[in-house]
Design a protein around this motif. Structure first.
Motif, mmCIF file in Angstrom:
data_model
loop_
_atom_site.group_PDB
_atom_site.id
_atom_site.type_symbol
_atom_site.label_atom_id
_atom_site.label_comp_id
_atom_site.label_asym_id
_atom_site.label_seq_id
_atom_site.Cartn_x
_atom_site.Cartn_y
_atom_site.Cartn_z
ATOM 1 N N PRO A 1 117.256 -56.065 105.137
ATOM 2 C CA PRO A 1 117.503 -56.010 103.695
ATOM 3 C C PRO A 1 116.446 -55.255 102.906
ATOM 4 N N ALA A 2 115.166 -55.439 103.244
ATOM 5 C CA ALA A 2 114.147 -54.730 102.479
ATOM 6 C C ALA A 2 113.696 -53.466 103.193
ATOM 7 N N GLY A 3 114.111 -53.315 104.437
ATOM 8 C CA GLY A 3 113.764 -52.104 105.169
ATOM 9 C C GLY A 3 112.280 -51.847 105.209
ATOM 10 N N LEU A 4 111.493 -52.857 105.568
ATOM 11 C CA LEU A 4 110.041 -52.706 105.486
ATOM 12 C C LEU A 4 109.493 -51.733 106.524
ATOM 13 N N ASP A 5 110.300 -51.414 107.501
ATOM 14 C CA ASP A 5 109.864 -50.418 108.476
ATOM 15 C C ASP A 5 110.348 -49.023 108.097
ATOM 16 N N GLN A 6 110.794 -48.912 106.859
ATOM 17 C CA GLN A 6 111.277 -47.617 106.374
ATOM 18 C C GLN A 6 110.598 -47.285 105.047
ATOM 19 N N CYS A 7 110.348 -46.019 104.850
ATOM 20 C CA CYS A 7 109.873 -45.573 103.549
ATOM 21 C C CYS A 7 110.957 -44.713 102.906
ATOM 22 N N ARG A 8 110.719 -44.329 101.707
ATOM 23 C CA ARG A 8 111.693 -43.509 100.982
ATOM 24 C C ARG A 8 111.073 -42.159 100.652
#
Lengths: 379, 106
Positions: free
Chosen positions: B6-13
């Motif tokens: 849900p928060a995609g903490l292993d992803q950046c934008r």
């Protein structure tokens, strides 16, 4: 634009107030504040309230107005965490300056100690954390401020002893402040050896959870005697979550500089600061960000007496959140009431030399919302 | 990468307009104001900036830190007692979405 004054203020006793409610404390404080301003309910045409954890109503300003038989032309409930009180004073001053209102009642109260289970209070406050990225770590508000403390201690010359000195000062100030939640004498060792809440914050590095209420009157009328003009205010909101906080500028400095600019003063003009102090690190970092102490030096200056009531820069003479107590929005407003009490010579045994300008600073969330207000003391 | 977190903490934008890299907690590029971004995996390395130990009755000690990711923004992570401020650590995301620090990176 009209000049604006704080013409009345009242602060209830803080602590364990059995039998009280958020509304009863707001009523008690509001009636006393109106009396101190020499006005009655019918004279109030603006009502601003904060929020109350134990009275979570959608329209709290209307609830308070109805209870006090006020039919205002402007009503508004504000929610900015610990910065709410200062923000309400800023909003009230805008309303009065622009002629929307003549007399604004600003009030807040809560019974977080007797009206809610401690675990519920802690859980509700922890909701300032991001629901996906922060709350799952298990941190609560002391935990977030413990992170700040660890960073502060690692990146400045300050020590845990230095931070503890701020808590000792607040307790010393509260000892003879009528109504303070915590007023027994306290030493550095007491602070440092009290139970660990979240490393490195001990119990007495943290404010207590209190019941209490505060009300202020912001008005167009210049008081006959000594009074308090709202000279300027400023805000800054640079982040909500600690994950996104900039260690070098969390908004405190920016809000203060905006308030000083609005008032046409500089930090050197401030005779008495009233600074939000939910935790010792809050007080230290705010004092330093605002410019009242060099980085890492706030605690040492407190230990040396600089911030004593009879020192060069008397700080939170009532004992602050750390000892007068913290009842939510009203906790931060207790500082604002102190501005009025000191400026009008009603602080009794804790009266200090305020100088011409008083600066009050509120912090909401985790250094997330900052509101500063400069008051001019009319003598 | 698991894009369903849900928060995609292993992803950046990554801003599609100006290429600025920003946190998954933020939806609009701070640099150019664009809301058009590309999700991409983080490198998985960061520097510990702050750390605390949560102390609660009847619960084992738990350590939480704020990490400055190599992408340039901060996030909180569960960590271990031997991690200190200034350490460079590896990062991963648990199945529940929590960010955790792993090995120290020399």
């Amino acid at each position: 634009m009209r000049d604006v004054y704080m013409t009345g203020a009242s602060r209830t006793k803080f602590g364990r107030l059995e039998g009280e409610t958020a509304l009863s404390l707001m009523r008690r404080a509001s009636l006393d504040a109106m009396q101190s301003a020499g006005i009655m309910s019918k004279d109030i045409d603006g009502v601003l309230t904060g929020y109350a954890m134990t009275h979570p109503h959608l329209m709290l300003a209307n609830v308070v107005a109805e209870d006090l038989s006020i039919q205002p032309s402007y009503a508004h409930s504000v929610s900015l965490g610990g910065a709410t009180g200062a923000a309400m004073v800023q909003l009230a001053s805008i309303l009065v300056a622009q002629g929307v209102c003549d007399n604004v009642l600003v009030t807040a109260g809560d019974v977080r100690l007797t009206g809610a289970a401690r675990a519920d209070v802690v859980q509700t406050l922890a909701a300032v954390g991001h629901p996906m990225a922060e709350a799952p770590t298990g941190l609560d508000i002391p935990g977030y401020y413990a992170l700040l403390t660890s960073h502060y201690l690692a990146n400045t010359v300050a020590t845990e002893h230095d931070l503890a000195a701020l808590s000792v000062l607040m307790r010393h100030n509260a000892i003879d402040t009528v109504g303070a939640h915590l007023s027994s004498p306290m030493t550095l060792d007491d602070v440092l050896t009290s139970p660990m809440i979240a490393q490195p914050l001990t119990r007495y590095s943290c404010c207590p959870i209190s019941d209490g209420g505060v009300a202020l009157i912001v008005s167009k009328n210049r008081p006959d005697g000594a009074g308090l003009r709202v000279a300027g205010a400023g805000q800054a909101h640079l982040h909500q979550h600690i994950s996104n906080m900039d260690w070098n500028e969390n908004g405190a400095s920016l809000a203060a500089s905006r308030a000083f600019a609005a008032a046409g003063v500089s930090i050197a003009d401030i005779g008495m600061p009233l600074i939000y102090d939910s935790f010792t690190v809050t007080l230290a970092t705010l004092l330093e960000a605002i410019g009242l102490a060099p980085i890492g030096q706030a605690g040492r200056m407190a230990a040396q007496g600089y911030f004593d009531r009879n020192g060069a820069c008397p700080l939170n003479p009532h004992g602050g959140l750390l000892s007068y107590g913290h009842s939510g929005v009203a906790g931060g407003m207790a500082h604002l009431a102190e501005a009025y009490l000191q400026a009008s010579g009603k602080a009794k045994g804790r009266q200090v030399k305020t100088g011409r300008y008083i600066y009050a600073h509120g912090d909401g969330g985790v250094m997330s919302s900052h509101v500063g207000v400069v008051f001019e003391v009319n003598s | 990468m698991n894009l369903s977190e849900p928060a995609g903490l292993d992803q950046c934008r990554l801003c599609a307009q100006c290429q600025f890299v920003f946190s998954p907690l933020v939806s609009v590029c701070h640099e150019c104001g664009s809301s058009n971004y590309i999700v991409q995996p983080i490198v998985g390395v960061g520097d510990v900036e702050a750390i605390t130990q949560i102390i609660r009755k009847n619960e084992p000690p738990k350590f939480v830190c704020r990490v400055l990711l190599s992408e340039g923004y901060g996030l909180l992570a569960i960590t271990q007692p031997d991690v200190n401020i200034g350490d460079r650590v590896g990062l991963s995301v648990l199945s529940g979405g929590q960010l955790v620090t792993g090995r120290k990176v020399i």
